[in-house]
Design a protein around this motif. Sequence first.
Motif, PDB file in Angstrom:
ATOM      1  N   ASN A   1       0.838  -1.197   0.000  1.00  0.00           N
ATOM      2  CA  ASN A   1       0.000   0.000   0.000  1.00  0.00           C
ATOM      3  C   ASN A   1       0.875   1.250   0.000  1.00  0.00           C
ATOM      4  N   PRO A   2       0.354   2.366  -0.516  1.00  0.00           N
ATOM      5  CA  PRO A   2       1.118   3.615  -0.468  1.00  0.00           C
ATOM      6  C   PRO A   2       1.470   3.970   0.976  1.00  0.00           C
ATOM      7  N   VAL A   3       2.680   4.474   1.160  1.00  0.00           N
ATOM      8  CA  VAL A   3       3.179   4.790   2.490  1.00  0.00           C
ATOM      9  C   VAL A   3       3.043   6.286   2.757  1.00  0.00           C
ATOM     10  N   ILE A   4       2.474   6.613   3.912  1.00  0.00           N
ATOM     11  CA  ILE A   4       2.361   7.999   4.381  1.00  0.00           C
ATOM     12  C   ILE A   4       3.444   8.173   5.440  1.00  0.00           C
ATOM     13  N   ASP A   5       4.515   8.894   5.091  1.00  0.00           N
ATOM     14  CA  ASP A   5       5.623   9.035   6.046  1.00  0.00           C
ATOM     15  C   ASP A   5       6.174  10.456   6.135  1.00  0.00           C
ATOM     16  N   SER A   6       5.422  11.415   5.624  1.00  0.00           N
ATOM     17  CA  SER A   6       5.887  12.805   5.675  1.00  0.00           C
ATOM     18  C   SER A   6       4.692  13.734   5.839  1.00  0.00           C
ATOM     19  N   TRP A   7       4.991  14.979   6.165  1.00  0.00           N
ATOM     20  CA  TRP A   7       3.964  16.009   6.294  1.00  0.00           C
ATOM     21  C   TRP A   7       3.192  16.166   4.983  1.00  0.00           C
ATOM     22  N   GLU A   8       3.904  16.178   3.857  1.00  0.00           N
ATOM     23  CA  GLU A   8       3.268  16.345   2.546  1.00  0.00           C
ATOM     24  C   GLU A   8       2.275  15.222   2.273  1.00  0.00           C
ATOM     25  N   ASP A   9       2.672  13.992   2.591  1.00  0.00           N
ATOM     26  CA  ASP A   9       1.775  12.853   2.375  1.00  0.00           C
ATOM     27  C   ASP A   9       0.563  12.923   3.297  1.00  0.00           C
TER      28      ASP A   9
END
Length: 154
Positions: free
Chosen positions: A91-99
Amino acid sequence: MEYRYDLNEKTLYIDENRIPAHSLENNEIGNCTNCDSILMSLSYHATGEYMAVITRCTSCGAFYANIYDSDWNWVDEIQVMLLPIPIPISNPVIDSWEDLKNVPIKKLEAVFSKGEIEALFDRAKDRTPVRQYLYRARKKYELFEEIFDLRLEL
């Protein structure tokens, strides 16, 4: 001629020609040549002077293109190869403020409390979050991924 079919897009490929479906009606078309069970139509494609009806056997799962002339007289049946369906490895990874800021707030609110969401945003912005809220939020990461196919790594 090679007949290939894209199940996702309901598109027929004859050699390198792409032929989109003009109808997605489900009708009983005939019997399977493999097992004599019912063939159901998936899509209809105009191929010039002929009509190709993509069918699937309800029993053995075989796919065929049944070819008809302009008066709907049966002409031929051709076995169809399915194009591979792309399967994401993860799955797509959310690991930053932008994400994280691109994740709809409704999705976050469905799993996390207000304090947990604030802790996630603080962590993403490299600010010190309330430790207890971040701890609770991390316990819900797996549930969030299961529901929304988004992996949080904050």
